[in-house]
Scaffold this motif. Sequence first.
Motif, PDB file in Angstrom:
ATOM      1  N   ILE A  12      -5.470  23.804  22.171  1.00 30.57           N
ATOM      2  CA  ILE A  12      -6.622  24.708  22.106  1.00 30.57           C
ATOM      3  C   ILE A  12      -6.378  25.931  22.983  1.00 30.57           C
ATOM      4  N   MET A 104     -19.989  13.566  12.811  1.00 27.26           N
ATOM      5  CA  MET A 104     -18.930  12.675  13.257  1.00 27.26           C
ATOM      6  C   MET A 104     -19.433  11.298  13.652  1.00 27.26           C
ATOM      7  N   PHE A 110     -12.474   5.913  16.202  1.00 29.74           N
ATOM      8  CA  PHE A 110     -11.052   6.220  16.330  1.00 29.74           C
ATOM      9  C   PHE A 110     -10.266   4.944  16.616  1.00 29.74           C
TER      10      PHE A 110
ATOM     11  N   MET B   1     -13.859   9.593  19.447  1.00 26.91           N
ATOM     12  CA  MET B   1     -14.949  10.544  19.311  1.00 26.91           C
ATOM     13  C   MET B   1     -14.618  11.882  19.957  1.00 26.91           C
ATOM     14  N   SER B   2     -14.185  11.843  21.215  1.00 25.69           N
ATOM     15  CA  SER B   2     -13.859  13.105  21.880  1.00 25.69           C
ATOM     16  C   SER B   2     -12.637  13.750  21.236  1.00 25.69           C
ATOM     17  N   LEU B   3     -11.727  12.914  20.700  1.00 28.87           N
ATOM     18  CA  LEU B   3     -10.564  13.481  20.005  1.00 28.87           C
ATOM     19  C   LEU B   3     -10.998  14.230  18.760  1.00 28.87           C
ATOM     20  N   TYR B   4     -11.941  13.635  17.998  1.00 28.87           N
ATOM     21  CA  TYR B   4     -12.461  14.322  16.820  1.00 28.87           C
ATOM     22  C   TYR B   4     -13.088  15.660  17.211  1.00 28.87           C
ATOM     23  N   PHE B   5     -13.851  15.627  18.336  1.00 35.04           N
ATOM     24  CA  PHE B   5     -14.535  16.852  18.723  1.00 35.04           C
ATOM     25  C   PHE B   5     -13.554  17.931  19.184  1.00 35.04           C
ATOM     26  N   LEU B   6     -12.496  17.529  19.899  1.00 38.22           N
ATOM     27  CA  LEU B   6     -11.484  18.516  20.306  1.00 38.22           C
ATOM     28  C   LEU B   6     -10.810  19.126  19.081  1.00 38.22           C
ATOM     29  N   CYS B   7     -10.594  18.284  18.064  1.00 37.07           N
ATOM     30  CA  CYS B   7     -10.007  18.774  16.816  1.00 37.07           C
ATOM     31  C   CYS B   7     -10.936  19.791  16.154  1.00 37.07           C
ATOM     32  N   LEU B   8     -12.250  19.524  16.212  1.00 37.90           N
ATOM     33  CA  LEU B   8     -13.231  20.451  15.644  1.00 37.90           C
ATOM     34  C   LEU B   8     -13.246  21.763  16.422  1.00 37.90           C
ATOM     35  N   VAL B   9     -13.078  21.680  17.769  1.00 37.15           N
ATOM     36  CA  VAL B   9     -13.025  22.903  18.580  1.00 37.15           C
ATOM     37  C   VAL B   9     -11.810  23.747  18.186  1.00 37.15           C
ATOM     38  N   PHE B  41      -6.690  16.304  11.868  1.00 39.04           N
ATOM     39  CA  PHE B  41      -7.875  15.471  11.688  1.00 39.04           C
ATOM     40  C   PHE B  41      -7.607  14.342  10.698  1.00 39.04           C
ATOM     41  N   LEU B  44      -5.589  11.750  12.442  1.00 39.05           N
ATOM     42  CA  LEU B  44      -6.401  11.062  13.454  1.00 39.05           C
ATOM     43  C   LEU B  44      -7.283   9.994  12.826  1.00 39.05           C
TER      44      LEU B  44
END
Lengths: 172, 112
Positions: A12, A104, A110, B1-9, B41, B44
């Motif tokens: 990022i 989500m 995950f 969950m946080s991995l998905y959100f980082l991917c969305l960012v 994504f 993941l």
Amino acid sequence: MLELQILLVFMIIGAIVAVKTKDLLSAVIAVGTVGLGLSVAFLILKAPDLAIAQLVVEILVVIILIRATIRKDLPFSTSGRWFFNTFVVFVFLIVFLIFGYICMKDLPKFGEPIMKVAQSFLNNGLKDTGATNLVSSIVLDYRAYDTLGEATILFTAVIGVLAVMRKVGRKK
Amino acid sequence: MSLYFLCLVLFSVGLYCILRKRNLIKIIIGIAITEYAVNLFFVLVGYKMHGRAPIHAEDQAILNMVDPLPQALVLTAIVIGLAITALIASIAIRVYEKYGTFDITKIRKLKG
């Protein structure tokens, strides 16, 4: 999966540098770091075929973009309704992130995928196709028409690049 | 969950680049970044915790494998992404030859 989170934060930061820097050549190099980080992330996620393909494709993308930008650097224009446009884009992105976060919650957690179709591939793949690598057995046997379409798209893109870039027959 | 959100960012950083920048090369870079985020994504979602790569071997200590189906789809998508980037970059080179700039606000006027 702490190493994956660190890698994603690195990607990022690289993407933000690529978006924000003024120099076009530096931006292209920064997007190269994002792609190479993605290759390492595929390796951590147990996808070696994808890591190899992503490495090769990333190097080709950087070469193509450097060919497009070399010796053509020019200043950016920030005229026009700068504040209004940035504000609208940020509001849209915040709404998008909130809706994505809500969506989500319905995804599988995950590390526990729903493997309805893939379980039969895992059980019967070696017997049906004779390939020990299950990804290549899916690409080349179960979903061979998909790969045929991919080859069609590649040749169409090559024809498009040749038609756009050719010098012969162009009126001056 | 946080991995998905980082991917969305990561996806939204690319989306910001597409929406806000006026340079054609920057727009190509934004498209490439969004494409990376979508590919990541998919992989993941298909990851199984403590799984192994979907390759059969003689001595299999770990029995559960990760999902091979998203990997096959993403393998196709990566190559198509390369073709798309090459096509857009060639069009950008031609636009630069014709108008002498990458700025999309200055190439609006038509030339014969």
